[in-house]
Design a protein around this motif. Structure first.
Motif, PDB file in Angstrom:
ATOM      1  N   GLY A 117       9.753  13.528   7.008  1.00 22.81           N
ATOM      2  CA  GLY A 117       9.734  14.811   6.321  1.00 22.81           C
ATOM      3  C   GLY A 117      10.702  14.868   5.157  1.00 22.81           C
ATOM      4  N   GLU A 118      10.755  16.032   4.510  1.00 22.27           N
ATOM      5  CA  GLU A 118      11.642  16.291   3.384  1.00 22.27           C
ATOM      6  C   GLU A 118      12.352  17.621   3.588  1.00 22.27           C
ATOM      7  N   THR A 119      13.506  17.756   2.973  1.00 21.20           N
ATOM      8  CA  THR A 119      14.193  19.041   2.922  1.00 21.20           C
ATOM      9  C   THR A 119      14.770  19.229   1.527  1.00 21.20           C
ATOM     10  N   VAL A 120      14.938  20.490   1.120  1.00 22.06           N
ATOM     11  CA  VAL A 120      15.383  20.814  -0.229  1.00 22.06           C
ATOM     12  C   VAL A 120      16.647  21.664  -0.151  1.00 22.06           C
ATOM     13  N   VAL A 175      15.574  15.612  -0.313  1.00 21.28           N
ATOM     14  CA  VAL A 175      15.923  14.467   0.519  1.00 21.28           C
ATOM     15  C   VAL A 175      14.752  14.149   1.433  1.00 21.28           C
ATOM     16  N   ALA A 176      14.323  12.902   1.431  1.00 21.77           N
ATOM     17  CA  ALA A 176      13.193  12.454   2.250  1.00 21.77           C
ATOM     18  C   ALA A 176      13.684  11.496   3.334  1.00 21.77           C
ATOM     19  N   ASN A 177      13.129  11.648   4.521  1.00 20.48           N
ATOM     20  CA  ASN A 177      13.439  10.776   5.645  1.00 20.48           C
ATOM     21  C   ASN A 177      12.157  10.035   6.042  1.00 20.48           C
ATOM     22  N   PRO A 178      11.988   8.793   5.605  1.00 18.00           N
ATOM     23  CA  PRO A 178      10.743   8.072   5.883  1.00 18.00           C
ATOM     24  C   PRO A 178      10.679   7.450   7.277  1.00 18.00           C
ATOM     25  N   SER A 209       0.848  -1.193   0.000  1.00 20.04           N
ATOM     26  CA  SER A 209       0.000   0.000   0.000  1.00 20.04           C
ATOM     27  C   SER A 209       0.882   1.241   0.000  1.00 20.04           C
ATOM     28  N   ALA A 210       0.308   2.373  -0.382  1.00 15.20           N
ATOM     29  CA  ALA A 210       1.056   3.626  -0.470  1.00 15.20           C
ATOM     30  C   ALA A 210       0.293   4.739   0.222  1.00 15.20           C
ATOM     31  N   LEU A 211       1.031   5.591   0.942  1.00 14.63           N
ATOM     32  CA  LEU A 211       0.454   6.688   1.702  1.00 14.63           C
ATOM     33  C   LEU A 211       1.327   7.921   1.498  1.00 14.63           C
ATOM     34  N   THR A 212       0.712   9.116   1.545  1.00 19.38           N
ATOM     35  CA  THR A 212       1.484  10.345   1.428  1.00 19.38           C
ATOM     36  C   THR A 212       2.508  10.433   2.555  1.00 19.38           C
ATOM     37  N   LEU A 213       3.743  10.763   2.223  1.00 17.11           N
ATOM     38  CA  LEU A 213       4.813  10.851   3.207  1.00 17.11           C
ATOM     39  C   LEU A 213       4.429  11.828   4.310  1.00 17.11           C
ATOM     40  N   GLY A 260       1.877  15.503  -2.735  1.00 16.55           N
ATOM     41  CA  GLY A 260       3.147  15.224  -2.073  1.00 16.55           C
ATOM     42  C   GLY A 260       3.696  13.859  -2.411  1.00 16.55           C
ATOM     43  N   ALA A 261       4.898  13.616  -1.927  1.00 15.65           N
ATOM     44  CA  ALA A 261       5.572  12.338  -2.169  1.00 15.65           C
ATOM     45  C   ALA A 261       4.821  11.200  -1.496  1.00 15.65           C
TER      46      ALA A 261
END
Length: 511
Positions: A240-243, A203-206, A105-109, A141-142
């Motif tokens: 979260g993510e950072t750019v 960069v994403a930190n799951p 399954s997939a969920l928004t980060l 979102g991702a």
């Protein structure tokens, strides 16, 4: 002897015995402080002898699918007609899971709303001719795809992809990428930071724990890592993510080799690459992580009319031979020596008639990516960023929802080779199976529109380990608008994932 004399002698004897006993006790105490028996010691040899090592295969997989393409800043300055614009950008995602899968399954980060999760479906859980499939978009979102395996083996894993497209604004064309698994380190080769190029490292930190990152960049101006004007450390919050703006960190480079390392937890990263010439859109694409270094690399799904630039990096000076691949074999295109610890660019010009692939032979292990460009009307253009890779025995590719696709397949070996291609529809049913046989060094292109039924995913079984393949992605709305729109995505290796776990007995914890 008198009684009195005997009494004095007894007293003296007791004093002597008491003194001796005291000395013995003191000696034992001293010995106990400075000497420990060997059976109480936890020396290194004892620890090494009790070390246990196990190889395990994880049965839970996480896969990161980036959000749709976007411009860094759309309202920073200038009149509205001159401001950057995302235009009518839209997105799609295709989730698939192959092999021995329990559920996926997939969920928004970062979302806690599990009711909004997309669940992959399979018509018959016991049918090996079917795969798990679902579709959606990445507008909000991702996405993070979570896959639970029944068993971990070759041919099992999550294989998904995303696509963005637009016919208006500054993102005209098509951008696409295969979704990726988090890792402690990711590497990238991108097109540089000259005027008009935007490079956004996302960069994403799951995980549920924040992590710090170290970013290192090598450019084309000199050998060795560059001193970044924005600093080399990032922090990414949990879930979260950072750019990071690489164009600001390392400006005026013709190419960049970038490494992103996490200290605490695996991360997923991608680079959004956008090109503009004044107010004219010159394309955009996702640059996926390039973690492959080898003496022989290849990529395909090329077409006559494309122009190709190679981006190279090696830790040691390397001699390169670059050759086009067509249906008959190899045709040498370029030879060059590249300097170690320095990014390099090679302009190969236009793709010759009949060529659909390209192969790189090097004297030292190298990493290679390519920018494949196509022109549209009124100066508009688009480009695809593709990593050169080596063969794998079993791999798969998800075709994004609402995409058109052609598959480029190359034989990188020195003898004739065959592989079995299987195609699946949006319900997960196998709708086509064929054997592809190619001469040594030859390449071919297969248009999925020629297959009876809409193809949502494909897999390639290559027992000989000779084939490299890619998917050339387009989109109908962009094509109808007579705009250039292309992306080239890479398959996912479905080799069984193995991890080494070591346990050491430490006797020092019990004293």
């Amino acid at each position: 002897m008198s009684r009195h004399s005997r009494t004095r002698a007894g007293v003296a004897m007791r004093v002597v015995l008491a003194t001796v006993s005291t000395l013995i006790i003191v000696a034992l105490v001293v010995v106990s402080l400075v000497y420990r028996p060997s059976w109480l010691k936890a020396d290194s040899s004892a620890v090494s002898r009790s070390s246990v090592s196990h190889t395990v295969s994880p049965t839970q997989l996480e896969t990161y699918c980036p959000a749709r393409m976007t411009i860094a800043d759309t309202e920073a300055y200038g009149d509205s007609e001159y401001q950057a614009s995302n235009g009518n950008v839209a997105s799609s995602v295709r989730y698939t899971a192959f092999g021995s899968v329990f559920r996926s399954s997939a969920l928004t980060l970062g979302s806690d709303d599990t009711s909004s999760a997309t669940t992959l479906n399979k018509q018959d859980a016991d049918d090996d001719d079917e795969i798990f499939v679902a579709s959606g978009n990445v507008d909000d979102g991702a996405k993070l795809q979570d896959t639970r395996l029944l068993t971990s083996n070759d041919g099992t894993g999550a294989v998904s992809s995303v696509m963005s497209w637009a016919t208006d604004g500054d993102l005209k064309g098509v951008s696409a990428a295969s979704c990726m698994s988090p890792a402690l380190e990711q590497s990238f080769l991108v097109t540089g930071t000259q005027t008009g190029m935007t490079q956004q490292l996302v960069v994403a930190n799951p995980s549920a724990k924040a992590t710090s990152l170290t970013v290192k960049v090598w450019g084309t101006d000199s050998s060795g890592a560059l001193a970044l004007s924005t600093g080399s450390t990032l922090t990414v919050a949990a879930n979260g993510e950072t750019v990071m703006n690489l164009a600001a960190a390392a400006s005026k480079q013709d190419a960049l080799y970038v490494t992103v390392s996490s200290a605490e937890t695996p991360i997923a990263a991608i680079i959004r690459s956008i090109a503009m010439d004044g107010l004219t859109s010159k394309g955009s694409d996702y640059a996926a992580a390039n973690n492959t270094a080898s003496k022989r690399l290849a990529f395909g799904a090329l077409s006559e009319g494309d122009t190709v630039s190679l981006y190279m990096f090696a830790h040691q000076t390397a001699d390169l031979t670059v050759s086009w691949m067509d249906g008959k074999g190899l045709k040498q295109a370029h030879r060059q020596t590249i300097e170690g610890n320095r990014a390099s660019v090679i302009d190969l010009g236009g793709v010759p008639k009949g060529a659909t692939g390209l192969i790189i032979d090097a004297s030292q292990p190298v990493s290679a990516s390519a920018k494949v460009e196509d022109d549209g009307n009124d100066g508009q253009a688009d480009f695809a960023l593709v990593n050169a890779t080596g063969p794998s025995h079993v791999s798969a590719l998800a075709i994004p929802d609402q995409a058109s696709a052609k598959l480029g397949v190359m034989n990188t070996s020195d003898q004739e080779a065959s592989a079995v291609l299987r195609c699946y529809d949006a319900d997960g049913k196998r709708i086509d199976e064929r054997t592809i046989t190619l001469k040594a060094g030859a390449a071919t292109m297969l248009d999925l529109a020629d297959i009876d039924g809409a193809v949502a995913a494909a897999s390639l079984d290559d027992d000989g380990g000779a084939m490299v393949w890619n998917g050339r992605i387009g989109q109908e709305d962009v094509a109808k608008a007579k705009m250039a729109g292309l992306s080239i995505i890479s398959p996912v290796d479905l080799k069984e994932t193995k991890e080494q776990i070591r346990a050491n007995a430490d006797m020092t914890v019990v004293r």
